[in-house]
Design an enzyme around this catalytic site. Structure first.
Site, PDB file in Angstrom:
ATOM      1  CG  MET A 153     -36.425  20.504 -11.875  1.00 22.64           C
ATOM      2  SD  MET A 153     -36.784  22.397 -11.979  1.00 22.64           S
ATOM      3  CE  MET A 153     -37.434  22.683 -10.657  1.00 22.64           C
ATOM      4  CG  HIS A 211     -36.750  12.618  -8.230  1.00 20.77           C
ATOM      5  ND1 HIS A 211     -36.143  13.301  -7.152  1.00 20.77           N
ATOM      6  CD2 HIS A 211     -37.331  13.635  -8.873  1.00 20.77           C
ATOM      7  CE1 HIS A 211     -36.793  14.443  -7.340  1.00 20.77           C
ATOM      8  NE2 HIS A 211     -37.282  14.611  -8.132  1.00 20.77           N
ATOM      9  CD  GLN A 236     -39.553  24.129 -14.073  1.00 21.31           C
ATOM     10  OE1 GLN A 236     -39.236  23.352 -15.064  1.00 21.31           O
ATOM     11  NE2 GLN A 236     -40.226  23.315 -13.087  1.00 21.31           N
ATOM     12  CB  SER A 274     -42.153  17.160  -2.190  1.00 12.28           C
ATOM     13  OG  SER A 274     -41.859  18.540  -2.487  1.00 12.28           O
TER      14      SER A 274
HETATM   15  O1  PAF Z   1     -41.014  18.215 -12.194  1.00 11.26           O
HETATM   16  C1  PAF Z   1     -40.009  18.739 -12.516  1.00 11.26           C
HETATM   17  O2  PAF Z   1     -38.967  18.361 -11.567  1.00 11.26           O
HETATM   18  C2  PAF Z   1     -39.856  19.860 -13.552  1.00 11.26           C
HETATM   19  O3  PAF Z   1     -40.912  20.498 -13.480  1.00 11.26           O
HETATM   20  C3  PAF Z   1     -39.346  19.103 -14.908  1.00 11.26           C
HETATM   21  C4  PAF Z   1     -40.621  18.338 -15.528  1.00 11.26           C
HETATM   22  C5  PAF Z   1     -38.273  18.324 -14.746  1.00 11.26           C
HETATM   23  C6  PAF Z   1     -39.038  20.211 -15.941  1.00 11.26           C
HETATM   24  O4  PAF Z   1     -38.245  21.198 -15.474  1.00 11.26           O
END
Ligand code: PAF
Length: 281
Positions: free
Chosen positions: A30, A37, A61, A185
């Site tokens: 995201m 990441h 979400q 995070s």
């Molecule tokens: O972990 C995340 O960043 C999100 O939940 C994902 C897996 C990209 C789905 O939107």
């Protein structure tokens, strides 16, 4: 690095790479990329020759109470970090590209979703599974990498891929931590300097539980008391849950084993953080 916004462009770039003999790796995100990441990108690059990274802040979400517009974003920085780490294709779709019409179908979990994060974020995991299903169908990767920090998400995605026969291999990469142990995070950016200091109590609690396990403790209550004692040293940190769970079902474990997961969620000031460790690792 090529940057694209359209599904058709992803399909064309991936088809070309695959025709050239490359295995396709995929890291869905995201955005607001941090070292955690980028470690997933490293893992994808170890397993594939062409790596796709997607950045999409998925409205499905995010609860109505969470402000979508407040979600941290850094398009320019994200592109520079992706290119610097060797991403081949950056996919940044808009909401209209991902959800061009009213949805008639979504992916709803039948289990694994009611406790922990699912309990405080109703509908969250249906949103995650729906967008991940779409992204896997768009990119069609050979291998997709997720982070262990979001262990419930990773477990549900594995379940979806197994139950619905998606072709991608799913790899769950270890959590990347700051030097003081705090799990990386995007939410850490919300912490005040004081709260950032207090946040170390979560990983310290999990490490203390893992140490106790390594010294032979298998009783869950005892492991939980060890963790709680550490967190209770910091009065401003409020535990949401602290649990030892079975790795496959994420149900509370009766006795801990090497696969069991110590999981914590807590409010550090106004910010809710989660973390976990596998006791046997
Ligand atoms: O972990 C995340 O960043 C999100 O939940 C994902 C897996 C990209 C789905 O939107």
């Amino acid at each position: 690095m090529q940057t694209v916004e359209r599904v058709a462009e992803v399909r064309a770039a991936v088809a070309k790479a695959r025709a050239g003999g490359a295995r396709i790796g995929f890291v869905p995100t995201m955005g607001f990329l941090h070292e955690g990441h980028l470690a997933l990108v490293d893992e994808a690059k170890r397993r594939a020759q062409f790596v796709v990274l997607s950045i999409f802040v998925n409205p499905l979400q995010v609860a109505p109470t969470e402000d979508l517009a407040r979600y941290p974003r850094d398009a320019v920085g994200d592109a520079a970090k992706s290119a610097g780490r060797g991403v081949d294709l950056l996919f940044i779709p808009g909401v209209d590209e991902m959800y061009p019409r009213e949805r008639r179908v979504e992916v709803v979990p039948r289990s694994l979703h009611t406790r922990w994060e699912g309990a405080v974020r109703p509908g969250h995991f249906a949103g995650v599974l729906t967008v991940v299903a779409k992204l896997l169908n768009i990119v069609q990767p050979d291998v997709t990498v997720f982070g262990q920090k979001d262990v419930q998400q990773a477990t549900l995605i594995r379940a979806m891929v197994d139950d619905l026969d998606f072709a991608s291999e799913i790899v769950v990469a270890p959590t990347t931590r700051e030097a003081d142990g705090v799990a990386m995070s995007s939410r850490n950016s919300y912490l005040s300097p004081t709260d950032r200091g207090h946040a170390t109590v979560l990983s310290r609690a999990l490490f203390a539980m893992r140490d106790a396990f390594r010294h032979g403790e298998r009783r869950v209550e005892s492991l939980l008391s060890t963790g709680r004692a550490v967190i209770d040293t910091e009065r401003t940190v409020a535990i949401d849950y602290l649990a030892v769970t079975d790795a496959a079902t994420l149900e509370p474990a009766e006795d801990a084993d090497e696969h069991s997961i110590a999981m914590v969620a807590a409010r550090v000031g106004p910010t809710r953080l989660i973390d976990n460790v596998i006791l046997g690792q």
